[in-house]
Design a protein around this motif. Structure first.
Motif, mmCIF file in Angstrom:
data_model
loop_
_atom_site.group_PDB
_atom_site.id
_atom_site.type_symbol
_atom_site.label_atom_id
_atom_site.label_comp_id
_atom_site.label_asym_id
_atom_site.label_seq_id
_atom_site.Cartn_x
_atom_site.Cartn_y
_atom_site.Cartn_z
ATOM 1 N N GLY A 70 14.637 9.565 34.846
ATOM 2 C CA GLY A 70 14.594 10.975 35.239
ATOM 3 C C GLY A 70 13.837 11.253 36.513
ATOM 4 N N ALA A 71 13.808 10.286 37.438
ATOM 5 C CA ALA A 71 13.099 10.482 38.708
ATOM 6 C C ALA A 71 14.095 10.527 39.850
ATOM 7 N N ALA A 72 13.799 11.335 40.833
ATOM 8 C CA ALA A 72 14.668 11.480 42.001
ATOM 9 C C ALA A 72 14.460 10.312 42.955
ATOM 10 N N PRO A 73 15.517 9.903 43.713
ATOM 11 C CA PRO A 73 15.411 8.781 44.646
ATOM 12 C C PRO A 73 14.711 9.162 45.945
ATOM 13 N N THR A 74 13.445 9.517 45.851
ATOM 14 C CA THR A 74 12.672 9.891 47.034
ATOM 15 C C THR A 74 11.794 8.721 47.470
ATOM 16 N N LEU A 75 11.265 8.802 48.684
ATOM 17 C CA LEU A 75 10.420 7.727 49.196
ATOM 18 C C LEU A 75 9.199 7.512 48.310
ATOM 19 N N THR A 76 8.602 8.610 47.851
ATOM 20 C CA THR A 76 7.412 8.497 46.991
ATOM 21 C C THR A 76 7.722 7.747 45.707
ATOM 22 N N ASN A 77 8.864 8.075 45.094
ATOM 23 C CA ASN A 77 9.231 7.421 43.838
ATOM 24 C C ASN A 77 9.583 5.942 44.057
ATOM 25 N N PHE A 78 10.232 5.674 45.211
ATOM 26 C CA PHE A 78 10.518 4.266 45.517
ATOM 27 C C PHE A 78 9.234 3.472 45.704
ATOM 28 N N LEU A 79 8.237 4.068 46.343
ATOM 29 C CA LEU A 79 6.958 3.394 46.528
ATOM 30 C C LEU A 79 6.269 3.130 45.194
ATOM 31 N N LEU A 80 6.305 4.157 44.316
ATOM 32 C CA LEU A 80 5.707 3.984 42.982
ATOM 33 C C LEU A 80 6.425 2.890 42.200
ATOM 34 N N LEU A 81 7.767 2.857 42.316
ATOM 35 C CA LEU A 81 8.538 1.829 41.626
ATOM 36 C C LEU A 81 8.173 0.443 42.156
ATOM 37 N N PHE A 82 8.007 0.344 43.485
ATOM 38 C CA PHE A 82 7.634 -0.927 44.091
ATOM 39 C C PHE A 82 6.273 -1.404 43.566
ATOM 40 N N VAL A 83 5.304 -0.464 43.439
ATOM 41 C CA VAL A 83 3.977 -0.816 42.931
ATOM 42 C C VAL A 83 4.057 -1.273 41.480
ATOM 43 N N VAL A 84 4.819 -0.558 40.663
ATOM 44 C CA VAL A 84 4.936 -0.908 39.241
ATOM 45 C C VAL A 84 5.576 -2.280 39.076
ATOM 46 N N LEU A 85 6.677 -2.518 39.815
ATOM 47 C CA LEU A 85 7.344 -3.818 39.722
ATOM 48 C C LEU A 85 6.432 -4.941 40.232
ATOM 49 N N GLY A 86 5.670 -4.669 41.301
ATOM 50 C CA GLY A 86 4.739 -5.671 41.824
ATOM 51 C C GLY A 86 3.657 -6.016 40.828
ATOM 52 N N ILE A 87 3.118 -4.984 40.150
ATOM 53 C CA ILE A 87 2.100 -5.230 39.118
ATOM 54 C C ILE A 87 2.689 -6.049 37.968
ATOM 55 N N GLY A 88 3.905 -5.687 37.568
ATOM 56 C CA GLY A 88 4.563 -6.419 36.483
ATOM 57 C C GLY A 88 4.790 -7.876 36.839
ATOM 58 N N TYR A 89 5.237 -8.127 38.090
ATOM 59 C CA TYR A 89 5.438 -9.502 38.532
ATOM 60 C C TYR A 89 4.117 -10.270 38.542
ATOM 61 N N SER A 90 3.046 -9.661 39.026
ATOM 62 C CA SER A 90 1.742 -10.321 39.109
ATOM 63 C C SER A 90 1.227 -10.701 37.728
ATOM 64 N N ILE A 91 1.380 -9.767 36.757
ATOM 65 C CA ILE A 91 0.934 -10.058 35.385
ATOM 66 C C ILE A 91 1.746 -11.189 34.779
ATOM 67 N N LEU A 92 3.086 -11.149 35.005
ATOM 68 C CA LEU A 92 3.950 -12.208 34.476
ATOM 69 C C LEU A 92 3.594 -13.558 35.097
ATOM 70 N N ASN A 93 3.332 -13.559 36.401
ATOM 71 C CA ASN A 93 2.972 -14.799 37.083
ATOM 72 C C ASN A 93 1.622 -15.324 36.587
#
Length: 571
Positions: A70-93
């Motif tokens: 339910g989030a709009a494809p804005t730059l802010t949301n893309f940045l937040l998504l990038f941070v969340v995915l990066g954190i998830g990758y770091s924890i998995l690694n």
């Protein structure tokens, strides 16, 4: 291929855990690609000249992901998504690295335990020829290097997997630019071939140098008293200096070559990135977003390839350590002492040697056509010059050595078919050098005992052995806090606690004064009257109470029965 073959052998040792580690590495690799892929729509929005902030089809998957929450494809949301995915990758690694570390820890521990177990369960002939310095080096240094080979193999797999996944994504975005980068990287890497080959050779040589240093160090420590007595300390130090220098120089040269590999790879990376930027903007006309994301992907992928190559050669260079461990394990397993057989009853009556002959490998027979009978409760003394076969005869009696000809039997049952632990459980063995472990007197007294022993039992044994120390006394490494006589008395106290049927004494009073020697034999006579006693000695006065004497000479041996008028001869 050699590293791959060893890696498969390691996989077969514990397939479930290794498969789990590989799965986590693969998951972490995919997580990195997914997190980096989230940069693509961000770069498209930032680099777009249009008013619209909607990314192209290459970033559609991330648009769909935002729409599902339910989030709009804005730059802010893309940045937040990038941070969340990066954190998830770091924890998995992190989780993958931690699990891998646990696996490596357990692997190293199990290798050391297996080395020790196979060695102690090997037959005496193997242990007799075991080089202590080399074995210590294998169980400490080479076992650690074995773990490193496993680590390098896993890192190599993970690095090349991440390189492949990042490369596939880069090829998908722009194959021409990606191929150009790979070509530059591959051409530059040819410079590394002689460096990697030399590094591998140094790694193989390191194992040999470490074994030589350990053997020389053990020999030096054993000669320390002689060196002190003759003021030869400087000679002792100088005899070890070449080994120290060779090992240090080997590691130094390996370090220089490894640093050179990193420096060359950095130069190649700078050239590749600069060339790709120029070609992408001025020749291929690649969109800025595609150009930036391909560069990011290759900037992450190329170091992974470098890391994979580096760890591959590190692992290959340590293969000699794996082979050293395997060689010791294989030799010890081949020489594994026979297990099982008929138990020897505690009420046995007679031990018989029938035409027994024994020779060490590549040597003349040291015992030839030896025959006699030992009845329960008798005292047998064995005398003769050094190297005549006295201790070898004891080893055959104990079942530690198997004669090439003839047979040793107990009440008619050959030792080759009996259960050796049931036979050994009836013995107590006291050699020329009584051993003592680092720890307290209590721990040393209880070592090897299957009985429940109270402090009262331990104190009684110490008093019987005329050893006046408290149970909590620290005996030090190898009994360094005890005198030679006290170590012999400690062994004697263990003898009293074991309550064996057969006492085997191999020059037990060597180096002891006459008073201590007399006290030890008085204690044995008091506590073990009526037990079977077999003793090797060079002191004729200790044979006076013997029922039989076996005399080894240059011509052979003869057996003297004290109750007989003339000795029984055998040549």
């Amino acid at each position: 291929m050699l590293l791959l073959r060893e890696s498969l052998a390691i996989f077969r040792r514990n397939p479930l855990i290794t498969t789990t580690v590989i799965f986590l590495i693969a998951a972490a690799s995919m997580g990195q690609v997914f997190s980096l892929g989230a940069l693509y729509p961000i770069l498209q929005v930032v680099a777009s000249d249009e008013a619209s902030n909607t990314p192209s089809s290459n970033g559609a998957v991330f648009v769909q992901l935002l729409s599902k929450i339910g989030a709009a494809p804005t730059l802010t949301n893309f940045l937040l998504l990038f941070v969340v995915l990066g954190i998830g990758y770091s924890i998995l690694n992190w989780f993958a690295d931690t699990f891998q570390g646990i696996h490596l820890r357990n692997f190293e521990s199990s290798i050391r335990q297996e080395l020790l177990e196979t060695a102690v369960y090997a037959d005496w002939l193997y242990l007799k020829g075991l080089k202590h310095g080399e074995f210590i080096n294998v169980i400490t240094q080479e076992a650690t290097q074995y773990r490193h080979v496993v680590k390098y193999a896993l890192i190599t797999f993970g690095s090349f997997l991440q390189f492949a996944v990042l490369l596939i994504y880069a090829l998908y975005l722009n194959w021409k630019l990606t191929v150009l980068g790979i070509f530059i990287f591959g051409a530059g890497s040819l410079v590394l071939i002689p460096i990697l080959s030399t590094t591998a050779q140094l790694g193989h040589y390191a194992t040999q140098l470490a074994n030589n240093m350990a053997n020389r160090l053990i020999a030096a420590l054993r000669s320390y008293k002689t060196a002190k007595a003759l003021s030869l300390e400087l000679y002792l130090v100088r005899s070890l200096q070449p080994s120290f220098r060779e090992v240090a120089s080997n590691y130094f040269h390996q370090g220089v070559l490894i640093s050179g590999q990193y420096a060359i790879m950095e130069i190649i990376a700078f050239v590749a990135i600069s060339t790709m930027l120029f070609a992408g903007l001025n020749v291929l006309g690649v969109p800025k977003a595609d150009l930036f994301i391909v560069l990011v992907l290759l900037f992450r992928a190329l170091p992974q390839a470098r890391n994979g190559i580096d760890n591959y050669h590190r692992g290959f260079g340590s293969i000699a350590s794996v082979q050293a461990v395997r060689r010791h394990l294989g030799a010890a397993q081949i020489a594994r002492e026979r297990q099982g057989g008929l138990p020897v009853p505690e009420g046995w009556r007679r031990i018989e040697f029938r035409n027994v002959s024994f020779a060490y490998p590549a040597d003349e027979p040291i015992i030839k056509d030896f025959s006699t009978r030992i009845h329960r409760g008798e005292f047998w003394a064995i005398v003769g010059p050094s190297g005549s076969g006295k201790t070898t005869l004891l080893d055959i009696l104990l079942g530690l050595l198997v004669p090439q000809e003839g047979q040793v039997s107990v009440d008619g049952a050959g030792l080759e078919g009996v259960d050796l632990p049931s036979w050994h459980s009836q013995f107590f063995y006291l050699g020329q050098e009584a051993f003592a472990f680092a720890g307290t007197l209590r721990e040393n007294l209880m070592w090897g005992s299957s009985r429940h022993l109270t402090d009262t039992d331990l104190v009684s044994a110490l008093r019987a052995a005329k050893l006046d120390h408290v149970l909590d006394k620290d005996v030090g490494e190898n009994g360094c806090n005890l005198s030679g006589g006290e170590k012999q008395r400690l062994a004697l106290a263990r003898l009293f606690l074991r309550q064996a049927n057969i006492l085997v004494l191999d020059e037990p009073t060597t180096g002891l004064d006459a008073v201590t020697e007399k006290e030890i034999f008085e204690s044995i006579a008091t506590f073990f009257k009526g037990r079977t006693l077999i003793m090797v000695t060079h002191r004729e006065e200790l044979t006076l109470g013997a029922d039989h004497i076996i005399r080894f000479t240059e011509e052979g041996f003869r057996i003297e029965a004290r109750t007989s008028a003339s000795p029984v001869r055998a040549e």
